[in-house]
Scaffold this motif. Structure first.
Motif, PDB file in Angstrom:
ATOM      1  N   MET A  64     -20.847 -23.428  14.841  1.00  0.00           N
ATOM      2  CA  MET A  64     -22.161 -23.223  14.617  1.00  0.00           C
ATOM      3  C   MET A  64     -23.100 -23.972  14.057  1.00  0.00           C
ATOM      4  SD  MET A  64     -22.714 -19.577  12.359  1.00  0.00           S
ATOM      5  CE  MET A  64     -21.897 -20.398  11.177  1.00  0.00           C
ATOM      6  N   VAL A  65     -24.880 -23.630  15.496  1.00  0.00           N
ATOM      7  CA  VAL A  65     -25.536 -25.286  14.976  1.00  0.00           C
ATOM      8  C   VAL A  65     -26.745 -24.540  15.197  1.00  0.00           C
ATOM      9  CG1 VAL A  65     -26.317 -27.256  16.441  1.00  0.00           C
ATOM     10  CG2 VAL A  65     -23.966 -27.078  17.040  1.00  0.00           C
ATOM     11  N   LYS A  66     -27.689 -24.929  14.471  1.00  0.00           N
ATOM     12  CA  LYS A  66     -29.346 -25.094  13.601  1.00  0.00           C
ATOM     13  C   LYS A  66     -29.877 -25.403  13.022  1.00  0.00           C
ATOM     14  CE  LYS A  66     -32.381 -21.315  14.017  1.00  0.00           C
ATOM     15  NZ  LYS A  66     -32.970 -21.803  12.523  1.00  0.00           N
ATOM     16  N   ASP A  67     -30.503 -26.521  13.962  1.00  0.00           N
ATOM     17  CA  ASP A  67     -31.638 -27.045  13.418  1.00  0.00           C
ATOM     18  C   ASP A  67     -30.793 -28.712  13.111  1.00  0.00           C
ATOM     19  OD1 ASP A  67     -33.552 -25.217  13.489  1.00  0.00           O
ATOM     20  OD2 ASP A  67     -33.636 -24.627  12.045  1.00  0.00           O
ATOM     21  N   GLY A  68     -30.362 -28.612  14.103  1.00  0.00           N
ATOM     22  CA  GLY A  68     -29.576 -30.265  14.011  1.00  0.00           C
ATOM     23  C   GLY A  68     -28.945 -30.135  12.606  1.00  0.00           C
ATOM     24  N   VAL A  69     -28.204 -29.465  12.431  1.00  0.00           N
ATOM     25  CA  VAL A  69     -26.976 -29.042  11.411  1.00  0.00           C
ATOM     26  C   VAL A  69     -26.114 -28.096  11.843  1.00  0.00           C
ATOM     27  CG1 VAL A  69     -26.179 -28.031   8.892  1.00  0.00           C
ATOM     28  CG2 VAL A  69     -28.402 -28.462   9.744  1.00  0.00           C
ATOM     29  N   LEU A  70     -24.725 -28.328  11.815  1.00  0.00           N
ATOM     30  CA  LEU A  70     -23.382 -28.161  12.760  1.00  0.00           C
ATOM     31  C   LEU A  70     -22.770 -27.426  11.298  1.00  0.00           C
ATOM     32  CD1 LEU A  70     -20.953 -27.381  14.839  1.00  0.00           C
ATOM     33  CD2 LEU A  70     -20.555 -30.439  13.884  1.00  0.00           C
ATOM     34  N   VAL A  71     -21.878 -26.015  11.118  1.00  0.00           N
ATOM     35  CA  VAL A  71     -21.459 -25.701  10.411  1.00  0.00           C
ATOM     36  C   VAL A  71     -20.487 -25.170  10.400  1.00  0.00           C
ATOM     37  CG1 VAL A  71     -21.559 -23.504   8.641  1.00  0.00           C
ATOM     38  CG2 VAL A  71     -23.656 -24.457   9.310  1.00  0.00           C
ATOM     39  N   VAL A  72     -19.173 -25.825  10.093  1.00  0.00           N
ATOM     40  CA  VAL A  72     -17.996 -25.180  10.225  1.00  0.00           C
ATOM     41  C   VAL A  72     -17.107 -24.778   9.810  1.00  0.00           C
ATOM     42  CG1 VAL A  72     -15.634 -26.088  11.169  1.00  0.00           C
ATOM     43  CG2 VAL A  72     -17.750 -27.448  11.172  1.00  0.00           C
ATOM     44  N   CYS A  73     -16.481 -23.172  10.391  1.00  0.00           N
ATOM     45  CA  CYS A  73     -15.999 -21.889   9.206  1.00  0.00           C
ATOM     46  C   CYS A  73     -15.066 -21.730  10.115  1.00  0.00           C
ATOM     47  CB  CYS A  73     -16.748 -21.292   8.091  1.00  0.00           C
ATOM     48  SG  CYS A  73     -18.557 -20.623   9.987  1.00  0.00           S
ATOM     49  N   GLY A  74     -14.484 -20.948   9.129  1.00  0.00           N
ATOM     50  CA  GLY A  74     -13.339 -20.360   9.196  1.00  0.00           C
ATOM     51  C   GLY A  74     -13.452 -19.325  10.082  1.00  0.00           C
ATOM     52  N   VAL A  75     -12.599 -18.661  10.674  1.00  0.00           N
ATOM     53  CA  VAL A  75     -13.011 -16.930  12.055  1.00  0.00           C
ATOM     54  C   VAL A  75     -12.235 -15.964  10.650  1.00  0.00           C
ATOM     55  CG1 VAL A  75     -12.066 -16.102  13.332  1.00  0.00           C
ATOM     56  CG2 VAL A  75     -13.025 -18.105  13.679  1.00  0.00           C
ATOM     57  N   GLY A  76     -11.422 -16.489  10.787  1.00  0.00           N
ATOM     58  CA  GLY A  76     -10.139 -14.889   9.692  1.00  0.00           C
ATOM     59  C   GLY A  76     -10.902 -13.891  10.194  1.00  0.00           C
ATOM     60  N   SER A  77      -9.518 -12.835  10.149  1.00  0.00           N
ATOM     61  CA  SER A  77      -9.854 -11.364  10.396  1.00  0.00           C
ATOM     62  C   SER A  77     -10.831 -11.349  10.281  1.00  0.00           C
ATOM     63  CB  SER A  77      -8.628 -10.651   9.694  1.00  0.00           C
ATOM     64  OG  SER A  77      -8.394 -10.377   8.781  1.00  0.00           O
ATOM     65  N   ILE A  78     -11.102  -9.673  10.827  1.00  0.00           N
ATOM     66  CA  ILE A  78     -12.299  -8.460  11.253  1.00  0.00           C
ATOM     67  C   ILE A  78     -11.463  -7.407  10.619  1.00  0.00           C
ATOM     68  CG2 ILE A  78     -13.905 -10.011  12.853  1.00  0.00           C
ATOM     69  CD1 ILE A  78     -12.544  -7.402  14.641  1.00  0.00           C
ATOM     70  N   GLY A  79     -10.142  -7.734   9.795  1.00  0.00           N
ATOM     71  CA  GLY A  79      -9.804  -6.637   9.359  1.00  0.00           C
ATOM     72  C   GLY A  79     -10.057  -5.887   7.335  1.00  0.00           C
ATOM     73  N   HIS A  80      -9.535  -5.580   7.105  1.00  0.00           N
ATOM     74  CA  HIS A  80      -9.604  -4.658   5.418  1.00  0.00           C
ATOM     75  C   HIS A  80      -9.561  -5.845   4.219  1.00  0.00           C
ATOM     76  CE1 HIS A  80     -11.088  -1.545   7.816  1.00  0.00           C
ATOM     77  NE2 HIS A  80      -9.684  -2.161   8.365  1.00  0.00           N
ATOM     78  N   PRO A  81      -9.971  -6.854   4.193  1.00  0.00           N
ATOM     79  CA  PRO A  81      -9.944  -7.868   3.356  1.00  0.00           C
ATOM     80  C   PRO A  81     -10.509  -7.339   1.673  1.00  0.00           C
ATOM     81  CG  PRO A  81     -10.745  -8.967   4.700  1.00  0.00           C
ATOM     82  CD  PRO A  81     -11.229  -7.509   5.494  1.00  0.00           C
ATOM     83  N   TYR A  82     -11.045  -6.440   1.787  1.00  0.00           N
ATOM     84  CA  TYR A  82     -11.819  -6.247   0.573  1.00  0.00           C
ATOM     85  C   TYR A  82     -11.081  -6.009  -1.120  1.00  0.00           C
ATOM     86  CZ  TYR A  82     -15.407  -4.015  -2.802  1.00  0.00           C
ATOM     87  OH  TYR A  82     -16.062  -3.506  -4.071  1.00  0.00           O
ATOM     88  N   LYS A  83      -9.597  -5.838  -0.619  1.00  0.00           N
ATOM     89  CA  LYS A  83      -8.890  -5.630  -2.017  1.00  0.00           C
ATOM     90  C   LYS A  83      -8.722  -7.091  -2.287  1.00  0.00           C
ATOM     91  CE  LYS A  83      -7.420  -0.467  -1.743  1.00  0.00           C
ATOM     92  NZ  LYS A  83      -6.028   0.257  -2.007  1.00  0.00           N
TER      93      LYS A  83
END
Length: 168
Positions: A64-83
Motif C-alpha cells: 500500500m502507498v500513502k503520502d510517500g510511504v510504501l507499506v509492505v505486509c502479509g495478506v494472511g487468510s480471511i478465515g477464522h484465526p481468532y483462537k
C-alpha cells in the motif's frame, strides 16, 4: 533468518524452521515502466498462514502507498484465526514501511496483528493495533480505567472472517 532479529532462525507458527523468503521490492515509473529503485526484502515474517500462497508459491504480500510511504505486509487468510491469534501464534507477523522515493526502510518488524492492515489518514491499522504511518510509533489512547495512555487495542471479541475496510 528471522526478519526482525538478524542471524536468528525463523520458525513458523508450529515451531518448524523456515527458510528465508527473500524477494525483490521494485519501484517502477508509472509513466514508462522503468525501474526507479529496487532492493531485496526478507518476507519470512510477513504472513503466518500455512494454507494461503500467491501464484509464486510463497506467502501473500500486500503493498500500500500513502503520502510517500510504501507499506509492505502479509495478506494472511480471511478465515477464522481468532483462537490462533489469542494463543500467540501471530507474534512474529510483521509490517515494514519504506520511503517510496528511494526504498529506504522507515520502520518495521514484528507487529503481532490479526487481520490485513489498512491505511487511514496518517495511521496504519492492523487489528488490534495502530501505528503512525511515517514513524511506526504506537498509536496511544487513554485507558478508561486508569487514564494512562496505552497502545490502541481494538481486538474484536469474535471470530469473523471479514477483513477490516476503511476510508478517510
Amino acid at each position: 533468518r528471522d526478519a526482525s532479529t538478524p542471524g536468528r532462525q525463523a520458525v513458523d507458527r508450529k515451531g518448524q524452521p523456515i527458510l528465508p523468503d527473500v524477494r525483490m521490492l521494485t519501484c517502477l515509473d508509472a509513466a514508462n515502466g522503468t525501474t526507479i529503485w529496487k532492493k531485496p526484502i526478507d518476507l519470512s515474517d510477513l504472513t503466518l498462514d500455512d494454507t494461503l500462497n500467491d501464484h509464486t508459491g510463497g506467502p501473500g504480500v500486500l503493498c500500500m502507498v500513502k503520502d510517500g510511504v510504501l507499506v509492505v505486509c502479509g495478506v494472511g487468510s480471511i478465515g477464522h484465526p481468532y483462537k490462533d491469534y489469542r494463543a500467540g501464534q501471530f507474534s512474529r507477523r510483521s509490517i515494514f514501511a519504506f520511503d517510496a522515493s528511494d526504498g529506504k526502510r522507515l520502520w518495521g518488524g514484528r507487529k503481532n496483528y490479526r487481520k490485513r492492515p489498512v491505511i487511514v489518514g496518517d495511521r496504519v491499522y492492523a487489528e488490534p493495533f495502530a501505528w503512525d504511518l511515517h514513524s511506526g510509533a504506537d498509536i496511544l489512547e487513554p485507558n478508561p480505567a486508569t487514564g494512562l495512555d496505552e497502545p490502541l487495542n481494538y481486538l474484536r471479541g469474535y471470530s469473523r472472517c471479514g477483513a477490516m475496510l476503511a476510508s478517510g
